[in-house]
Design an enzyme around this catalytic site. Structure first.
Site, PDB file in Angstrom:
ATOM      1  N   ASP A  13       0.827  -1.316   0.135  1.00  0.00           N
ATOM      2  CA  ASP A  13       0.113  -0.081   0.080  1.00  0.00           C
ATOM      3  C   ASP A  13       0.941   1.264  -0.025  1.00  0.00           C
ATOM      4  O   ASP A  13       0.459   2.301   0.568  1.00  0.00           O
ATOM      5  CB  ASP A  13      -0.798  -0.052   1.223  1.00  0.00           C
ATOM      6  CG  ASP A  13      -1.827  -1.287   1.092  1.00  0.00           C
ATOM      7  OD1 ASP A  13      -2.001  -1.637   0.263  1.00  0.00           O
ATOM      8  OD2 ASP A  13      -2.022  -1.766   2.430  1.00  0.00           O
ATOM      9  N   HIS A  41      -4.534  -1.546  -6.190  1.00  0.00           N
ATOM     10  CA  HIS A  41      -3.872  -0.499  -6.239  1.00  0.00           C
ATOM     11  C   HIS A  41      -4.830   0.474  -6.686  1.00  0.00           C
ATOM     12  O   HIS A  41      -5.516   0.358  -7.601  1.00  0.00           O
ATOM     13  CB  HIS A  41      -2.816  -0.651  -7.440  1.00  0.00           C
ATOM     14  CG  HIS A  41      -1.895  -1.831  -7.298  1.00  0.00           C
ATOM     15  ND1 HIS A  41      -0.998  -1.725  -6.432  1.00  0.00           N
ATOM     16  CD2 HIS A  41      -1.650  -2.861  -8.010  1.00  0.00           C
ATOM     17  CE1 HIS A  41      -0.121  -2.805  -6.591  1.00  0.00           C
ATOM     18  NE2 HIS A  41      -0.530  -3.507  -7.529  1.00  0.00           N
TER      19      HIS A  41
HETATM   20  P1  GDP Z   1      -0.276   0.163  -3.826  1.00  0.00           P
HETATM   21  O1  GDP Z   1      -1.013  -1.298  -3.774  1.00  0.00           O
HETATM   22  O2  GDP Z   1       1.051   0.160  -3.369  1.00  0.00           O
HETATM   23  O3  GDP Z   1      -0.671   0.745  -5.340  1.00  0.00           O
HETATM   24  O4  GDP Z   1      -1.090   1.247  -2.861  1.00  0.00           O
HETATM   25  P2  GDP Z   1      -2.514   1.453  -2.394  1.00  0.00           P
HETATM   26  O5  GDP Z   1      -3.367   2.030  -3.705  1.00  0.00           O
HETATM   27  O6  GDP Z   1      -3.238   0.183  -1.766  1.00  0.00           O
HETATM   28  O7  GDP Z   1      -2.623   2.503  -1.369  1.00  0.00           O
HETATM   29  C1  GDP Z   1      -2.132   3.839  -1.623  1.00  0.00           C
HETATM   30  C2  GDP Z   1      -3.353   4.885  -1.257  1.00  0.00           C
HETATM   31  O8  GDP Z   1      -2.620   6.008  -1.359  1.00  0.00           O
HETATM   32  C3  GDP Z   1      -4.339   4.786  -2.466  1.00  0.00           C
HETATM   33  O9  GDP Z   1      -5.434   5.272  -1.727  1.00  0.00           O
HETATM   34  C4  GDP Z   1      -3.921   5.982  -3.254  1.00  0.00           C
HETATM   35  O10 GDP Z   1      -4.800   6.664  -4.060  1.00  0.00           O
HETATM   36  C5  GDP Z   1      -3.233   6.835  -2.410  1.00  0.00           C
HETATM   37  N1  GDP Z   1      -2.017   7.793  -2.780  1.00  0.00           N
HETATM   38  C6  GDP Z   1      -0.858   7.276  -3.192  1.00  0.00           C
HETATM   39  N2  GDP Z   1      -0.064   8.347  -3.502  1.00  0.00           N
HETATM   40  C7  GDP Z   1      -0.562   9.359  -2.955  1.00  0.00           C
HETATM   41  C8  GDP Z   1      -0.060  10.428  -2.422  1.00  0.00           C
HETATM   42  O11 GDP Z   1       1.130  11.136  -2.834  1.00  0.00           O
HETATM   43  N3  GDP Z   1      -0.898  11.319  -1.614  1.00  0.00           N
HETATM   44  C9  GDP Z   1      -2.073  10.906  -1.178  1.00  0.00           C
HETATM   45  N4  GDP Z   1      -2.757  11.480  -0.330  1.00  0.00           N
HETATM   46  N5  GDP Z   1      -2.568   9.550  -1.447  1.00  0.00           N
HETATM   47  C10 GDP Z   1      -1.688   8.842  -2.195  1.00  0.00           C
END
Ligand code: GDP
Length: 425
Positions: A13, A41
């Protein structure tokens, strides 16, 4: 030509999907090399907000070829459903290929996952119950089923018979559940094979050809380094390796093909499910961070479960970068910390009175206590900033301190969930 792995430095995440979606604009191919639809994601771009589970994060670009490699755990109904949902959003038809060697998650993997978690009761691992652990167990027990097996009924029947002989003993005598017969599974599996057949090919040859043609290839990891079965917080790990080192195996590329490893690290910590989590925050402090984290609070994209949150853990993240072989770091979710007067960073652990900067083995992790240093916050919204020099001085200092602690250049800083909210250094 570059082959770049985008992988997690933490517990998952970290925002890998967002970074992959951002970088896929310049890529030819995006490959998922491990895991299944057990993680999500979240991607926010011009088409809307999406929680991808199985599809690679390059699917929003029609020119990008998206590959599910041999290392992936393929849940066919979940794949078809996800694809359907994207089509309903009016996306251009994505280009997708599925490896003929990828193995298939079967209905009994899902059942085994659920039965086993129920049997464990309060000792359970917090599985997403997508059948991932039983699936990989079967793969290494040589009881799995490859995609190509779906196109050969006699072989399919024999493979299922071999696997079910053992499963049915467990169902009947350990879990006290009904048996499953081969004939009950066959029609659906044959039909599933027909449905995915247009996507199936020898993706390994395809990738080798692309490599020879200097194509830009992104290898997209799922979860993070600390979930690796060998190097992570075993047994609270996942069942396939989310490491860049495994990416060439799970995709089918030469081990020396990867030139860049982008380790995605979160500007604070989050962790889903059970297991040691040294910088964890509880009570109102934890709730304040959880509420502001991610794009809609820190709640799992697959399960909706509240994620455990904590301060940035330089011990764990440095180790995560190390085992990933990071050549650069993408530091994500920096914007989330804008509400704080002071931001702690964990720089060492105290394990039974001895101070260490090395990430200990799981047996010692439960006894580790975090040692923090504190940095002043910036108390403003930075989500519209696109240049490092324009960040508040305290935000710059926080990033530079993390870079120093990780010993790896922070090349990207993500300041919001939307695609364009990235600072390149
Ligand atoms: P992944 O599995 O590594 O792709 O991560 P996830 O999607 O499960 O979790 C990352 C969360 O952080 C998601 O809700 C994204 O929309 C959000 N996100 C990603 N980058 C940023 C950021 O720079 N700032 C904020 N506020 N949210 C982010």
């Amino acid at each position: 030509m570059t082959v770049t792995a985008i992988v997690g430095a933490n517990w998952g995440d970290e925002g890998k999907g967002k970074m992959t979606d951002y970088l896929a604009g310049q890529a030819d191919i995006v490959v998922r090399f491990q895991g299944g639809n057990n993680a999500g994601h979240t991607i926010i771009n011009e088409y809307g907000r999406f929680a991808l589970h199985l599809l690679p994060s390059g699917i929003f670009y029609p020119q990008v070829l998206n590959i599910l490699g041999p290392g992936v755990a393929l849940n066919i109904p979940a794949f078809l459903k996800e694809l359907d949902q994207l089509r309903q959003h009016g996306l251009p038809e994505p280009a997708i290929r599925i490896s003929n060697r990828a193995q298939v998650i079967l209905p009994y993997h899902l059942l085994l996952d659920a039965y086993e978690e129920a049997r464990l009761g309060d000792q359970q691992f917090g599985s997403t119950k997508q059948g991932i652990a039983p699936f990989y167990a079967d793969k290494y027990l040589k009881l799995g089923l490859q995609v190509a097996d779906l196109f050969d009924e006699a072989r399919l029947r024999a493979r299922l018979q071999a696997s079910l002989a053992i499963k049915n003993v467990l169902f009947e005598h350990l879990y006290r559940q009904p048996r499953i017969e081969v004939e009950a599974l066959l029609p659906d599996l044959m039909r599933a094979g027909e449905q995915i057949q247009p996507f199936v090919c020898d993706t390994v040859s395809l990738l080798h050809t692309a490599l020879a043609q200097d194509k830009q290839i992104l290898l997209e990891g799922q979860l993070g380094a600390l979930r690796d079965p060998d190097h992570g917080i075993y047994p609270y790990s996942t069942s396939s390796s989310p490491l860049a080192g495994f990416a060439t195996v799970g995709a089918g590329l030469p081990p020396y093909a990867i030139q860049r490893v982008i380790a995605v690290a979160k500007a604070y910590s989050s962790c889903v499910g059970a297991g040691p989590f040294v910088t964890e925050l509880f009570g109102s402090e934890g709730e304040a961070l959880r509420r502001r984290g991610g794009d809609k609070g820190e709640y799992g994209a697959t399960t909706g479960r509240p994620r455990r949150v904590g301060w940035f853990d330089a011990v764990a993240t440095r180790y995560g970068c190390q085992v990933q072989g990071a050549t650069e770091v993408a530091l994500t979710l920096l914007d989330v910390l804008g509400y704080l007067d002071e931001i702690p960073i964990c720089t060492a652990y105290d394990v039974d009175g001895s101070i260490t900067e090395q990430f200990p083995e799981p047996a010692a992790l439960d006894r580790a206590r975090p040692i923090f240093e504190r940095w002043p916050g910036w108390r403003c919204d930075i989500s519209e900033i696109r240049r490092f020099e324009q960040l508040p001085r305290n935000a710059q200092t926080y990033v530079l301190r993390i870079e120093e602690l990780l010993g790896t250049p922070v090349k990207w800083i993500s300041v919001g969930p939307k695609r364009e909210a990235v600072i390149i250094r």
